[in-house]
Write an enzyme that holds these catalytic residues in place. Structure first.
Site, PDB file in Angstrom:
ATOM      1  N   TYR A  17       2.444  -3.933  -2.132  1.00 37.54           N
ATOM      2  CA  TYR A  17       3.397  -3.306  -1.220  1.00 37.54           C
ATOM      3  C   TYR A  17       3.966  -4.335  -0.248  1.00 37.54           C
ATOM      4  CZ  TYR A  17       5.281   0.109   2.098  1.00 37.54           C
ATOM      5  OH  TYR A  17       6.105   0.843   2.917  1.00 37.54           O
ATOM      6  N   ALA A  60       4.133  -7.568  -0.599  1.00 39.49           N
ATOM      7  CA  ALA A  60       4.985  -8.520  -1.318  1.00 39.49           C
ATOM      8  C   ALA A  60       6.376  -7.941  -1.549  1.00 39.49           C
ATOM      9  CB  ALA A  60       4.341  -8.899  -2.649  1.00 39.49           C
ATOM     10  N   SER A  61       6.448  -6.669  -1.940  1.00 35.61           N
ATOM     11  CA  SER A  61       7.753  -6.060  -2.204  1.00 35.61           C
ATOM     12  C   SER A  61       8.569  -5.928  -0.931  1.00 35.61           C
ATOM     13  CB  SER A  61       7.583  -4.693  -2.878  1.00 35.61           C
ATOM     14  OG  SER A  61       7.026  -3.745  -1.999  1.00 35.61           O
ATOM     15  N   SER A  82       9.149  -2.191   6.089  1.00 39.24           N
ATOM     16  CA  SER A  82       7.887  -1.693   6.638  1.00 39.24           C
ATOM     17  C   SER A  82       7.299  -2.792   7.520  1.00 39.24           C
ATOM     18  CB  SER A  82       6.917  -1.385   5.492  1.00 39.24           C
ATOM     19  OG  SER A  82       5.606  -1.195   5.972  1.00 39.24           O
TER      20      SER A  82
END
Length: 196
Positions: A155, A157-158, A142
């Protein structure tokens, strides 16, 4: 005949990739669709079969390592190998970090299990087959994996973690002839925000 697995294929980007691949390759495509929602998978599978693709449905929760391995095994058993793995499964999350209660931080871990570990586990299980076919790995990250976005700490971080993992893996796998591509979509009109 390309043999492709798409995780997160029941909706949004994953479902659209499946339909476009089926349209492009038609009767030359062997496609495995994975996601948690079996009913939605069946709908996407019907659309792809109508375009001539051979389709295997594999209800899978990528936050479970054993299910990731079972997914790869099922696809290889059905189609005899694997040419591409598209790691698309993911969930979103919205919250200002300071407003998250300590007892609720577990959802940060769950997000990481789906967005990062699901991709890592599927890729690890698929690697021998992808090396044999000199295949492809795609990771759908993303823009929030490139730039931290307020209210999206978990989000981002992932997705940053995904980016680092697949960037390093790309270098590791280059001598084996396995390509690694990371996609960074921006805001896309899918239902991911409703599940965050």
């Amino acid at each position: 005949m390309p043999r492709i697995i798409i995780t997160g294929a029941s909706d949004g980007i994953g479902a659209e990739m499946a339909r476009q691949l089926a349209q492009t390759h038609q009767s030359r495509l062997q496609l495995t669709l994975a996601a948690r929602n079996a009913a939605n998978l069946e709908t996407v599978a019907r659309q792809c079969r109508a375009l001539g693709a051979q389709v295997l449905i594999a209800p899978t929760d990528v936050s479970d390592q054993a299910q990731c391995r079972a997914l790869i095994d099922a696809a290889v058993r059905q189609f005899g190998g694997l040419d591409a793995l598209i790691n698309n499964a993911g969930v979103s999350a919205h919250a200002l970090f300071e407003e998250v209660r300590a007892e609720d931080l577990g959802w940060y871990e769950r997000l990481m299990r789906i967005n990062l570990w699901g991709s890592v586990w599927c890729t690890h299980a698929a690697l021998p087959q992808l090396k044999a076919s000199r295949g492809r790995i795609v990771a759908v990250s993303s823009l929030a994996g490139l730039v931290g976005v307020p209210g999206r700490t978990a989000y981002s971080a992932s997705k940053f973690a995904m980016s680092g993992f697949f960037e390093a893996l790309r270098t590791e796998l280059k001598p084996a002839g396995v390509s690694v591509t990371t996609a960074y979509p921006g805001v896309v009109d899918t239902r991911i925000r409703y599940h965050g």
